[in-house]
Design a protein around this motif. Structure first.
Motif, PDB file in Angstrom:
ATOM      1  N   UNK A  33     -10.143  -5.198  -5.487  1.00  0.00           N
ATOM      2  CA  UNK A  33     -10.331  -5.345  -4.047  1.00  0.00           C
ATOM      3  C   UNK A  33      -9.261  -6.269  -3.474  1.00  0.00           C
ATOM      4  N   UNK A  34      -8.543  -5.763  -2.491  1.00  0.00           N
ATOM      5  CA  UNK A  34      -7.476  -6.557  -1.884  1.00  0.00           C
ATOM      6  C   UNK A  34      -7.625  -6.644  -0.373  1.00  0.00           C
ATOM      7  N   UNK A  35      -8.735  -6.192   0.133  1.00  0.00           N
ATOM      8  CA  UNK A  35      -8.955  -6.252   1.577  1.00  0.00           C
ATOM      9  C   UNK A  35      -9.860  -5.137   2.026  1.00  0.00           C
ATOM     10  N   UNK A  36     -10.776  -5.468   2.938  1.00  0.00           N
ATOM     11  CA  UNK A  36     -11.641  -4.442   3.500  1.00  0.00           C
ATOM     12  C   UNK A  36     -12.889  -4.148   2.712  1.00  0.00           C
ATOM     13  N   UNK A  37     -13.039  -4.710   1.520  1.00  0.00           N
ATOM     14  CA  UNK A  37     -14.195  -4.370   0.692  1.00  0.00           C
ATOM     15  C   UNK A  37     -15.495  -4.825   1.330  1.00  0.00           C
ATOM     16  N   UNK A  38     -15.516  -6.022   1.869  1.00  0.00           N
ATOM     17  CA  UNK A  38     -16.738  -6.518   2.473  1.00  0.00           C
ATOM     18  C   UNK A  38     -17.854  -6.592   1.451  1.00  0.00           C
ATOM     19  N   UNK A  39     -19.089  -6.431   1.940  1.00  0.00           N
ATOM     20  CA  UNK A  39     -20.238  -6.429   1.040  1.00  0.00           C
ATOM     21  C   UNK A  39     -20.308  -7.697   0.229  1.00  0.00           C
ATOM     22  N   UNK A  71      -1.529   1.762  -1.240  1.00  0.00           N
ATOM     23  CA  UNK A  71      -0.247   1.534  -0.575  1.00  0.00           C
ATOM     24  C   UNK A  71       0.404   0.221  -0.981  1.00  0.00           C
ATOM     25  N   UNK A  72      -0.289  -0.580  -1.786  1.00  0.00           N
ATOM     26  CA  UNK A  72       0.275  -1.860  -2.203  1.00  0.00           C
ATOM     27  C   UNK A  72       1.403  -1.708  -3.213  1.00  0.00           C
ATOM     28  N   UNK A  73       1.650  -0.489  -3.655  1.00  0.00           N
ATOM     29  CA  UNK A  73       2.818  -0.268  -4.513  1.00  0.00           C
ATOM     30  C   UNK A  73       4.104  -0.374  -3.708  1.00  0.00           C
ATOM     31  N   UNK A  74       3.991  -0.319  -2.377  1.00  0.00           N
ATOM     32  CA  UNK A  74       5.152  -0.417  -1.495  1.00  0.00           C
ATOM     33  C   UNK A  74       5.349  -1.862  -1.063  1.00  0.00           C
ATOM     34  N   UNK A  75       6.585  -2.274  -0.821  1.00  0.00           N
ATOM     35  CA  UNK A  75       6.815  -3.617  -0.282  1.00  0.00           C
ATOM     36  C   UNK A  75       6.152  -3.735   1.082  1.00  0.00           C
ATOM     37  N   UNK A  76       5.587  -4.867   1.432  1.00  0.00           N
ATOM     38  CA  UNK A  76       5.600  -6.159   0.739  1.00  0.00           C
ATOM     39  C   UNK A  76       4.429  -6.350  -0.220  1.00  0.00           C
ATOM     40  N   UNK A  77       3.798  -5.277  -0.677  1.00  0.00           N
ATOM     41  CA  UNK A  77       2.748  -5.314  -1.695  1.00  0.00           C
ATOM     42  C   UNK A  77       1.468  -6.018  -1.227  1.00  0.00           C
ATOM     43  N   UNK A  78       1.277  -6.125   0.082  1.00  0.00           N
ATOM     44  CA  UNK A  78       0.032  -6.703   0.601  1.00  0.00           C
ATOM     45  C   UNK A  78      -0.468  -5.888   1.801  1.00  0.00           C
ATOM     46  N   UNK A  79      -0.198  -4.592   1.761  1.00  0.00           N
ATOM     47  CA  UNK A  79      -0.526  -3.743   2.900  1.00  0.00           C
ATOM     48  C   UNK A  79      -2.033  -3.627   3.115  1.00  0.00           C
ATOM     49  N   UNK A  80      -2.820  -3.713   2.061  1.00  0.00           N
ATOM     50  CA  UNK A  80      -4.276  -3.603   2.208  1.00  0.00           C
ATOM     51  C   UNK A  80      -4.858  -4.862   2.840  1.00  0.00           C
ATOM     52  N   UNK A  81      -4.582  -5.998   2.250  1.00  0.00           N
ATOM     53  CA  UNK A  81      -5.209  -7.249   2.696  1.00  0.00           C
ATOM     54  C   UNK A  81      -4.681  -7.703   4.051  1.00  0.00           C
ATOM     55  N   UNK A  82      -3.371  -7.603   4.287  1.00  0.00           N
ATOM     56  CA  UNK A  82      -2.762  -8.163   5.491  1.00  0.00           C
ATOM     57  C   UNK A  82      -2.700  -7.155   6.631  1.00  0.00           C
ATOM     58  N   UNK A  83      -2.371  -5.893   6.312  1.00  0.00           N
ATOM     59  CA  UNK A  83      -2.083  -4.924   7.367  1.00  0.00           C
ATOM     60  C   UNK A  83      -3.113  -3.797   7.483  1.00  0.00           C
ATOM     61  N   UNK A  84      -4.140  -3.775   6.627  1.00  0.00           N
ATOM     62  CA  UNK A  84      -5.213  -2.801   6.777  1.00  0.00           C
ATOM     63  C   UNK A  84      -4.919  -1.413   6.259  1.00  0.00           C
TER      64      UNK A  84
END
Length: 714
Positions: free
Chosen positions: A706-712, A287-300
């Motif tokens: 990895x831009x968020x949620x990867x953990x490990x 989903x990071x192809x959509x603005x604001x391009x940080x949906x994984x890391x910031x918004x989950x």
């Protein structure tokens, strides 16, 4: 092989319970249950959702038993001798004695039911003893917020004692409730009924008809279903087999079906191991192809293409998974940005304490509690008003089994007394008076039985065990008994949830046994053995996960723990995040209304005879979202709901395009259950491999992407 026998209203011939409780049934039940235990611990710590897996246990157990030596399609008795089933002297040869007790010859449907009962008791242990909720919640206590309570870490012998203290109430509660709910009142227990018919198809036999519940399931139109029976939300397994179209047994349990199970298992296992080497496979930032391009890391917002969650979605169906997805969109695309951008939170959105992730948890809690409470109220009212109708026939007042096939009453009474004393002493030794008073534990055990009755009735009518609501209800009581004591509140609530959850799910297996002619005594002993083994397997599994992974963390957020801890804080402190009260009341009210409508529609449907008209509002009531599933969508990050929704769509398309009736339809339904089971169990097995691999030093090959949620290790 002969085709399945036609079901009849008369009970089948009753085998001795000593021909059912075989060594192979218990051994394979423990093996399957252990895999389920690790799997449920894994999924529970990830998303708070676990499966009792009675159908999967029967399926996988059947396949594993066929691999054992001296197992064939011929009838050969062999079993563990019970006190009431002593027969002739045992053979003199130790080898003959072993095979007699272990089991040889044909693997019977009754053995399979005992196997499933053992596996369910063991596999459900992570929820029964609170390993996915209360235990990690105790470790998250903060003195500044929780009246000086320090974090409680249960490890080693302490964790074993904790598990032992909570492991047996449900077994002793379930047996006395069997006659009332299954024999007299004939509650449906949909999953238990479906498992019975699955066992009947696997073994090429019919099942004993339940004169009230089964006939209603076969004939009754569900709200929203067209008169011709075409409905996108058909159950995955019919309650009957049309024998005129041939023998479904060979189509279901033949080589193609087991090949499908093996390949689906291996595919899921391979994906799970690969995602440990390349974590981005598990949390794709698509989903990071959509603005604001940080949906994984910031918004989950990311995608988890997990075959196991897709398999769960296949089993859940489209309605449940669609409700989860709508909840995820509402919570993570609307509520989370609203709370963050309005200044109602003090941390980044993905902070589970002070961010919007923690803020929307309260809305989830309100929805889940509201719908569960009103659903329980409606079900309870319906059950009370119709009880006289159920028991009007004099024949229904009689037990359908001889005393030699029933759980020994003395064993139940003594077992309940000893397990209660053990719980009181153990919890006092572990936590002291500052943790929980002995009288509070006694009250919790008594309340657990009362709540078990509600849980069993709800589960028997709707296939939903509302343990979340029952646990919250008990927390309200203990906030009065030991005010401002967060530890006591969660421990006592955990006791109540353990009894309600385990007794409800074990009644499902009793329903399966009732329909297949399986001895309740054999199931009872299987449940006890599964519960005893579960003490060690579940505590070992939890300690492995907590040793290798940080809990909570992006990989294992333990959402159920947050629910328990925050509700305990609410009832003891009365503090909620800013502006969450209005949304809790509003959303709770909406789903209280929708939950009432759905519960009334379900209650009316359960009492409708064949041919009775269906009111228009009952038809559209079916399409209202499930509040529990909606709340789970809020509780978890969207990736879990998206994957489950994909599975729901697959199930929907499969059901629409499969044959309409007969043995081919049953075979198609069972085949997709087999594939879904392989997906779920494959990731469970893969998680065990990853545990030991990480313990041995395995690290990701690359954290690229990895831009968020990867953990490990990323």
């Amino acid at each position: 092989m002969s085709p399945p026998s036609s079901p009849s209203s008369s009970p089948p011939s009753q085998p001795s319970s000593s021909t059912e409780l075989t060594g192979r049934a218990i051994l394979i039940g423990l093996i399957v249950g252990s895999l389920l235990c690790f799997t449920n611990c894994y999924f529970g710590l990830q998303s708070s959702w676990i499966s009792m897996s009675s159908m999967q246990s029967a399926l996988v157990g059947y396949g594993l038993v066929k691999l054992l030596p001296r197992t064939s399609d011929e009838d050969t008795e062999g079993a563990i001798a019970l006190p009431s089933d002593q027969g002739e002297d045992a053979p003199a040869s130790p080898s003959s004695l072993f095979w007699r007790y272990f089991g040889t010859g044909r693997f019977t449907p009754q053995e399979n039911v005992v196997l499933a009962a053992t596996a369910v008791a063991l596999g459900s242990m992570p929820l029964t003893v609170g390993l996915i909720g209360i235990v990690p919640a105790l470790a998250q206590l903060k003195p500044e917020r929780d009246h000086g309570a320090l974090p409680v870490y249960l490890t080693g012998w302490h964790l074993l004692l904790w598990c032992a203290a909570l492991s047996f109430f449900g077994v002793f509660f379930a047996s006395p409730l069997r006659k009332r709910t299954i024999v007299k009142e004939k509650l449906v227990f949909p999953s238990g009924t479906a498992t019975a018919h699955l066992v009947g198809v696997l073994h090429g036999t019919g099942v004993r008809e339940d004169r009230l519940a089964a006939s209603k399931q076969q004939q009754q139109q569900r709200p929203g279903q067209e008169e011709n029976g075409a409905n996108d939300e058909q159950p995955l397994l019919n309650t009957g087999v049309n024998e005129e179209n041939g023998d479904p047994h060979s189509a279901v349990v033949g080589q193609p079906a087991w090949t499908a199970l093996i390949w689906s298992f291996l595919a899921s296992l391979a994906f799970t191991f690969s995602s440990a080497l390349l974590p981005v496979l598990y949390v794709m930032p698509v989903f990071d192809v959509l603005p604001p391009h940080n949906l994984a890391r910031v918004w989950g917002w990311y995608l988890t293409p997990s075959l196991s969650y897709i398999g769960q979605g296949i089993i859940m169906g489209l309605h449940t998974t669609a409700s989860m997805l709508v909840g995820a969109i509402f919570g993570w695309a609307f509520l989370s940005p609203l709370a963050h951008n309005s200044g109602w939170t003090d941390a980044p959105p993905m902070d589970a304490e002070s961010g919007s992730k923690g803020w929307i948890l309260w809305i989830s809690l309100a929805i889940m509690t509201a719908e569960s409470f009103v659903g329980l109220a409606v079900i309870f009212f319906a059950e009370v008003t119709s009880q006289s109708i159920r028991t009007s026939s004099s024949g229904d007042d009689e037990e359908d089994e001889p005393s030699s096939r029933l759980p020994p009453p003395r064993t139940i009474i003594v077992g309940l007394a000893l397990s209660s004393l053990f719980a009181v002493g153990t919890l006092y030794a572990l936590f002291g008076r500052e943790g929980i008073e002995p009288y509070t534990t006694v009250v919790a055990i008594v309340l657990a039985f009362a709540l078990s009755v509600l849980a069993v009735r709800a589960l028997g009518s709707t296939d939903l065990n509302p343990v979340a609501a029952l646990g919250k209800m008990s927390q309200l009581v203990f906030a009065i008994l030991q005010p401002h004591n967060i530890v006591a509140n969660m421990i006592a609530g955990g006791l109540c949830e353990a009894g309600a959850m385990q007794s409800g799910e074990l009644l499902q297996t009793f329903k399966t046994g009732h329909l297949t002619g399986t001895s309740p005594r054999s199931q009872f002993w299987g449940q006890l053995m599964g519960s005893f083994a579960g003490i060690f397997v579940s505590s070992y599994a939890y300690q492995l996960y907590t040793k290798i992974y940080t809990i909570p963390s992006p990989s294992f957020p333990a959402p159920a723990a947050s629910m328990w801890l925050n509700f305990a804080r609410l009832v003891n402190n009365g503090e909620v995040p800013r502006h969450s009260t209005e949304w809790m009341v509003g959303c709770g009210a909406v789903f209280a209304v929708t939950g009432t409508i759905k519960a009334v529609a379900q209650a009316r449907a359960s009492k409708r005879s064949a041919g009775d008209p269906v009111a228009p509002w009952e038809r559209w009531a079916f399409y209202l979202p499930s509040g529990i599933a909606f709340a789970v969508g809020l509780l978890n990050t969207p990736n879990f709901s998206i994957a489950r929704f994909i599975g729901g769509v697959v199930s929907h398309l499969w059901m629409r395009n499969m044959p309409g009736a007969g043995s081919s339809a049953s075979s198609s339904r069972i085949l997709i259950i087999i594939v879904a089971s392989g997906f779920v169990l494959g990731e469970g097995a893969g998680s065990i491999i990853n545990l030991f691999a990480k313990q041995a030093g395995l690290r990701p090959l690359s954290c690229a992407g990895c831009r968020g949620g990867c953990g490990g290790g990323c």
